[in-house]
Design an enzyme around this catalytic site. Structure first.
Site, PDB file in Angstrom:
ATOM      1  CB  THR A  38      -0.886   0.039   1.257  1.00  0.00           C
ATOM      2  OG1 THR A  38      -0.025   0.063   2.400  1.00  0.00           O
ATOM      3  CG2 THR A  38      -1.787  -1.179   1.347  1.00  0.00           C
ATOM      4  CD  GLU A  55      -5.475  -1.980   0.936  1.00  0.00           C
ATOM      5  OE1 GLU A  55      -5.563  -1.455  -0.195  1.00  0.00           O
ATOM      6  OE2 GLU A  55      -5.039  -1.384   1.936  1.00  0.00           O
ATOM      7  CE  LYS A 115     -18.224  13.950  12.798  1.00  0.00           C
ATOM      8  NZ  LYS A 115     -18.250  13.066  13.918  1.00  0.00           N
ATOM      9  CD1 TRP A 122     -18.226  13.993   9.063  1.00  0.00           C
ATOM     10  CD2 TRP A 122     -18.979  12.266   7.847  1.00  0.00           C
ATOM     11  NE1 TRP A 122     -17.884  12.837   9.723  1.00  0.00           N
ATOM     12  CE2 TRP A 122     -18.335  11.762   8.995  1.00  0.00           C
ATOM     13  CE3 TRP A 122     -19.515  11.365   6.944  1.00  0.00           C
ATOM     14  CZ2 TRP A 122     -18.223  10.400   9.256  1.00  0.00           C
ATOM     15  CZ3 TRP A 122     -19.408  10.017   7.197  1.00  0.00           C
ATOM     16  CH2 TRP A 122     -18.771   9.535   8.352  1.00  0.00           C
TER      17      TRP A 122
END
Ligand code: AMP
Length: 538
Positions: free
Chosen positions: A181, A327, A432, A437
């Site tokens: 990753t 992934e 936030k 959000w």
């Protein structure tokens, strides 16, 4: 009752053998500073067998990690075919990593051989003394300055080998490929693909509800082969009989445009920043010919609607948006419009992140782990399951990313009843504000629709009153500009008022990660260090 069906293993070997047998005349074009090298699939497969013989002589056997530090080239393709097919594990190294990350990954993987291209020798030389597991370095080209000490030469190794190699029978669940990753939070983590997962992922890329690669395609592979296996492209090409155009390290818009005009690909794969640069290069020419393209597959980061519109309106090209991650091998969702009733609706479908493809299961979870409805409105984290989704990380790291057999993607967004997902943020990037959000991705996409804006990245910054507020970092097109008020007024037509940032930074460029995504942690750190010049909206 058990079925009567056979249980043949799904092996990369069989993709390679069949590809050579029936698509042997298909071609691989590699750009070089001197011109274009052309090879047939048969030649590439024969070289892969020579390479396997050379590897065997050097002591490569089952599970040996063979690393590559290479661009998108024919030779890189040969390593892709030889290594897993002989039972070893292919490990692609990202050429843009910092030395500490590179040595960390090589040591974590315990690479035994590294195949490196001449132009990348200085990068490897910096870490050579720090990677004790590496016994052999094979150079494609020459180490004329002797920076790496004892090395072997790729072409000389192949020249003395036969092109006969008996590819072994393997367990389909055996590890075939190791990808890391990009490690934007903490150290990079390894993901080990199997023969089976690679085979199924390749198959998934050939179905028409996803990318639908076939023998009639010629792919311009702009996604680097060191990033998630170039989205599986080498194996898919051999499975589907697809010609490949390998741009080597020549990723700039001008080169891509001339490749598109001369070699006439039907589809091109890459991240949005590359396509933004291609649009720029095309806008600087009086004419450009995109007529060979049936689509541009864009993924790896959010694709702004304005980019999709620009390709369609200016060049008649459809952008196909895809979503996935290291992934997930990576292909997990592709935004193919399901019979839109108007051009406007078609673009709306294409601007969604993707529709989950067959073979991948998805669910949406809220912060407490409760399942959310597929209503296109509820916002939660995507969790995935499927035969080409990893169930853990190499060495058991990062166990918090898994929940009862599902991968927690860290991507946040909505899912509708038709299976279209829209990503609004990464969990680590959400803003936030006053308990609500704000989607940084949405703000960026809208800002990039402004005619003066070349690129825009939005990050959360601390705010005394609201906890966090968005900071918009904007790069203007050359010779263009706009005021904060003009940009805010433009945004007001697209997003709710309280989302509009108060803080703005006009910057030369947006910092990018090693795989070309906006590097938001660098922007946040620059802001915290007071290194950005902030214009405050009144
Ligand atoms: P990587 O493992 O480096 O390929 O990064 C995977 C991440 O890239 C995903 O988890 C997403 O956050 C992001 N990503 C990939 N495709 C898209 C897309 N079409 N829209 C938004 N984000 C994307």
């Amino acid at each position: 009752m058990k079925s009567t069906m056979q249980d043949a293993p799904l092996l990369i070997r069989d993709i390679v053998l069949r590809g050579e047998q029936i698509y042997g005349t298909k071609q691989v074009f590699t750009l070089t500073p001197q011109g274009v090298d052309v090879a047939s699939f048969s030649q590439v497969a024969a070289n892969a067998r020579r390479l396997a013989n050379a590897f065997a002589r050097l002591g490569v056997s089952a599970d040996t990690r063979v690393a590559t530090l290479m661009w998108n080239t024919q030779a890189h393709m040969e390593v892709y075919l030889a290594t897993p097919t002989m039972g070893a594990i292919l490990h692609t190294l990202n050429v843009r990593l910092f030395p500490e990350q590179l040595s960390f990954i090589i040591n974590d993987a315990e690479d035994y051989v590294i195949v490196v291209e001449e132009t990348l020798i200085p990068i490897l030389a910096r870490v050579r003394s720090l990677i004790p597991s590496v016994r052999h370095i094979i150079v494609k080209g020459h180490d004329s300055e002797g920076l790496l000490g004892d090395v072997l030469n790729y072409d000389e190794l192949l020249a003395v080998e036969t092109d006969h190699f008996d590819w072994p029978d393997l367990d389909e669940r055996q590890a075939a490929i190791l990808c890391y990753t990009s490690g934007t939070t903490g150290d990079p983590k390894g993901v080990l693909y199997s023969h089976r997962s690679t085979w199924l992922h390749s198959m998934a890329s050939t179905v028409t509800n996803s990318v639908g690669l076939s023998e009639s395609d010629r792919v311009l592979a702009v996604v680097p082969m060191f990033h998630v296996n170039a989205w599986g492209l080498v194996y898919t090409a051999f499975m589907a009989g697809t010609d490949l155009i390998m741009p080597n390290m020549l990723f700039k818009g001008e080169y891509l445009l001339s490749m598109i005009e001369q070699l006439r690909p039907t589809i091109a794969l890459g991240v949005p920043t590359i396509w933004n640069d291609l649009l720029r290069a095309a806008s600087e020419k009086t004419t450009s010919d995109f007529s060979s393209l049936r689509g541009i597959l864009a993924g790896g980061a959010a694709v702004p609607r304005s980019m999709i519109e620009a390709f369609k309106e200016r060049h008649g090209v459809d952008v196909i948006q895809g979503w996935g991650m290291t992934e997930t091998s990576p292909l997990a969702a592709v935004a193919i419009p399901p019979g839109a009733s108007s051009p406007e609706e078609e673009i709306t479908y294409r601007a969604k992140t993707g529709r989950i493809i067959a073979g991948i299961e998805v669910r949406l979870k809220d912060v407490d782990g409760q399942a959310l409805p597929w209503d296109g409105v509820s916002v939660g984290e995507f969790e995935l399951r499927g035969p080409w989704v990893t169930g853990s990380y190499y060495h058991g790291q990062g166990s918090e990313s898994f929940r009862d057999g599902w991968l927690r993607t860290g991507d946040i967004g909505t899912l509708d009843a038709q299976g279209f997902m829209v990503i609004t943020d990464r969990t680590k990037d959400v803003i936030k504000s006053g308990g609500e959000w704000i989607s940084s991705v949405d703000l960026e996409n809208k800002l990039m629709g402004h005619p003066a804006v070349f690129e825009a990245a939005v990050v959360a910054v601390p705010d005394d009153r609201w906890d966090e507020r968005p900071l918009a970092c904007v790069v203007f097109r050359s010779d263009q500009t706009a005021t904060v008020e003009e940009l805010a007024t433009f945004l007001a037509d697209h997003v709710v008022k309280w989302w509009i940032p108060e803080r703005w930074a006009f910057v030369e460029s947006i910092p990018k990660t090693s795989v070309g995504k906006f590097d938001k942690k660098v922007l946040r750190a620059s802001y915290a260090a007071g290194a950005l010049e902030i214009t405050q909206r009144s």
